[in-house]
Scaffold this active site. Sequence first.
Site, PDB file in Angstrom:
ATOM      1  N   PHE A   3      14.589 -21.145 -13.786  1.00 13.95           N
ATOM      2  CA  PHE A   3      13.462 -20.897 -13.926  1.00 13.95           C
ATOM      3  C   PHE A   3      12.978 -20.845 -15.474  1.00 13.95           C
ATOM      4  CE2 PHE A   3      13.924 -18.097 -10.088  1.00 13.95           C
ATOM      5  CZ  PHE A   3      13.966 -19.142  -9.487  1.00 13.95           C
TER       6      PHE A   3
ATOM      7  N   HIS B  94       3.710  -2.762  -2.695  1.00 10.80           N
ATOM      8  CA  HIS B  94       3.618  -2.783  -1.104  1.00 10.80           C
ATOM      9  C   HIS B  94       3.185  -1.842  -0.283  1.00 10.80           C
ATOM     10  CE1 HIS B  94       7.613  -0.931  -0.918  1.00 10.80           C
ATOM     11  NE2 HIS B  94       7.392  -0.798   0.251  1.00 10.80           N
TER      12      HIS B  94
ATOM     13  N   LYS C 133       0.308  -1.142   3.570  1.00 15.52           N
ATOM     14  CA  LYS C 133       0.716  -0.623   4.943  1.00 15.52           C
ATOM     15  C   LYS C 133      -0.441   0.065   5.891  1.00 15.52           C
ATOM     16  CE  LYS C 133       5.009   1.479   2.899  1.00 15.52           C
ATOM     17  NZ  LYS C 133       5.975   1.144   3.988  1.00 15.52           N
TER      18      LYS C 133
ATOM     19  N   GLU D  90      13.017   9.398   1.333  1.00 12.46           N
ATOM     20  CA  GLU D  90      13.948   8.162   1.820  1.00 12.46           C
ATOM     21  C   GLU D  90      15.191   8.735   2.594  1.00 12.46           C
ATOM     22  OE1 GLU D  90      13.661   4.103   0.185  1.00 12.46           O
ATOM     23  OE2 GLU D  90      13.052   5.334  -1.415  1.00 12.46           O
TER      24      GLU D  90
ATOM     25  N   ASP E 145      10.526   4.174 -10.270  1.00 16.29           N
ATOM     26  CA  ASP E 145      10.776   3.196  -9.145  1.00 16.29           C
ATOM     27  C   ASP E 145       9.601   3.605  -8.062  1.00 16.29           C
ATOM     28  OD1 ASP E 145      12.287   1.103  -7.505  1.00 16.29           O
ATOM     29  OD2 ASP E 145      12.833   2.797  -6.552  1.00 16.29           O
TER      30      ASP E 145
ATOM     31  N   HIS F  69       3.986   3.574  -6.343  1.00 10.02           N
ATOM     32  CA  HIS F  69       3.424   4.064  -4.761  1.00 10.02           C
ATOM     33  C   HIS F  69       2.670   5.302  -4.740  1.00 10.02           C
ATOM     34  CE1 HIS F  69       5.983   0.556  -3.948  1.00 10.02           C
ATOM     35  NE2 HIS F  69       7.118   1.329  -4.006  1.00 10.02           N
TER      36      HIS F  69
ATOM     37  N   LYS G 195      15.781   9.958  -2.780  1.00 11.22           N
ATOM     38  CA  LYS G 195      16.607   9.218  -1.927  1.00 11.22           C
ATOM     39  C   LYS G 195      17.569  10.080  -1.182  1.00 11.22           C
ATOM     40  CE  LYS G 195      15.685   5.270  -4.084  1.00 11.22           C
ATOM     41  NZ  LYS G 195      14.119   4.622  -3.657  1.00 11.22           N
TER      42      LYS G 195
HETATM   43  C1  BG6 Z   1      10.678   0.081  -3.244  1.00 10.51           C
HETATM   44  C2  BG6 Z   1      11.611   0.673  -4.075  1.00 10.51           C
HETATM   45  O1  BG6 Z   1       9.165  -0.433  -4.086  1.00 10.51           O
HETATM   46  O2  BG6 Z   1       9.917   0.661  -2.356  1.00 10.51           O
HETATM   47  C3  BG6 Z   1      12.726   1.118  -3.302  1.00 10.51           C
HETATM   48  O3  BG6 Z   1      11.949  -0.213  -5.204  1.00 10.51           O
HETATM   49  C4  BG6 Z   1      12.255   1.701  -2.144  1.00 10.51           C
HETATM   50  O4  BG6 Z   1      13.714   2.015  -4.050  1.00 10.51           O
HETATM   51  C5  BG6 Z   1      11.180   1.093  -1.486  1.00 10.51           C
HETATM   52  O5  BG6 Z   1      13.566   2.069  -1.163  1.00 10.51           O
HETATM   53  C6  BG6 Z   1      10.620   1.927  -0.200  1.00 10.51           C
HETATM   54  O6  BG6 Z   1       9.686   1.302   0.536  1.00 10.51           O
HETATM   55  P1  BG6 Z   1       9.378   1.624   2.052  1.00 10.51           P
HETATM   56  O7  BG6 Z   1       8.613   0.852   2.467  1.00 10.51           O
HETATM   57  O8  BG6 Z   1      10.670   1.523   2.785  1.00 10.51           O
HETATM   58  O9  BG6 Z   1       8.791   3.332   1.900  1.00 10.51           O
END
Ligand code: BG6
Length: 489
Positions: free
Chosen positions: A93, A175, A179, A213, A232, A237, A337
């Site tokens: 790249f 992301h 959801k 998580e 992170d 999020h 975590k």
């Molecule tokens: C990611 C993080 O953006 O989201 C990860 O980098 C995390 O560390 C993940 O595990 C969690 O996503 P989800 O959709 O499983 O809640």
Amino acid sequence: MTVDAIEPCTFALFGAYGDLALRKLFPALYQLDRAGLLHADTRVLALGREGDESSQQLLMIEGHLQRYVPAEEIDEVALQRFLSRLGHLTMDFLSAEAYPLLLERVGKAERLIAYFATPAKVYGAICAGLAEVGLAERTRVVLEKPIGHDLESSRAVNEAVALHFPEGRIYRIDHYLGKETVQNLIALRFANSLFETQWNQNHISHVEITVAEQVGIEGRWGYFDQAGQLRDMIQNHLLQLLCLIAMDPPSDLSADSIRDEKVKVLKALAPITSEQLAHQVVRGQYVAGSIKGKAVPGYLEEENSNAQSDTETFVALRAEVRNWRWSGVPFYLRTGKRMPQKLSQIVIHFKEPPHYIFSPEQRPMISNRLIIRLQPDEGISLQVMTKEQGLDKGMQLRSGPLQLSFSDTYRSARIPDAYERLLLEVMKGNQNLFVRKDEIEYAWQWCDQLIDGWQRQGSAPKPYAAGTWGPTASIALITRDGKDWYGDL
Ligand code: BG6
């Protein structure tokens, strides 16, 4: 929606053999194909430095599809159709010489979608390479997080991309915005006047946002240790969820109307000074413990770890949004975590009724809560007070749910993964669910002050045993205000 509404494209995946692409992006594209949402002429191009033999690389992608798509969702016809769309190109790249080859492979396709599942430091080089061969005008670029590791580095990445692409063709992924229940937040808040009239400091006492998580670092120690849970998860999020809860109603559903309102919330976040840090923010790091009865190692004993690290794997904090709507309403955010379960939920706690007429011992249980469950068991539950049934119960109260479980209500429909929705929106050219440059920068600015404060104080994270809800200080953070984390067992 029909597939005719979606134009054909070449979907070029930079970093196609990384964990994200293999685990999430190819399965999401396959699911879109299975649902009939990919145009017949759409092609998928896997780009990576590895592999000389295209056939080997494509076999590898197929192997991962079989692994990550549930067996009952593998439809042989759709799978073969999807595989026939796939191509591979080995490319460096960072080398300008690689891009004419890419141009050849893209051919005359009118639309290129370039998805960067690579470290952010190469985004600029990829954009320059695309522009150099004249591909920029027909390209939308999709940027994965993390975009930088602080305000300054994120600005540098954004500026490098902006040299070649206008904001209207830059899609920054968070992301969580894809959801199902997060989407539903907009519907819930702005399609029901019932809630909107109550959605302020007159009626809401406090808000909790938990993203827990169960997994640990899962082979990502090198990346994660540079980042930590604040960068992170909170910077993106959790702050995005906070924005969707706290924002004012947008005047319409256009991407910029929604993003303008989110930015106002980020700007209204009260700074947390170094003096407030110790009381308002808790950093934790897990030590060995057990999850579901199974012993698990501590963060410093994970594969490839460095025993000296003081990176946090847990953060709990108390934030305030300083504006008319939210004055005096604390927002408690918590993420970690190796917690007891995977759970993402938002709990809106409403205030007590202004005049209380029931027996005094029942008073502590009086309050309505709106629980918005992102995962697992996506759904919304409104806890309301009713009377216990029966002649002998008098005016004994009980708190029970008015419930909408998405999986029960829409039993036949599978809930699509966030990436499926996001990839589809990029193909449709809709930026609603993507993060604008100023959102990212305000979020970094707020997080940077916390990181600076920690660094100045040299504070080490507090230990918590894997399989628990974090350091005891995170419980004190909320009980100090006379409240509890909802539902912790
Ligand atoms: C990611 C993080 O953006 O989201 C990860 O980098 C995390 O560390 C993940 O595990 C969690 O996503 P989800 O959709 O499983 O809640």
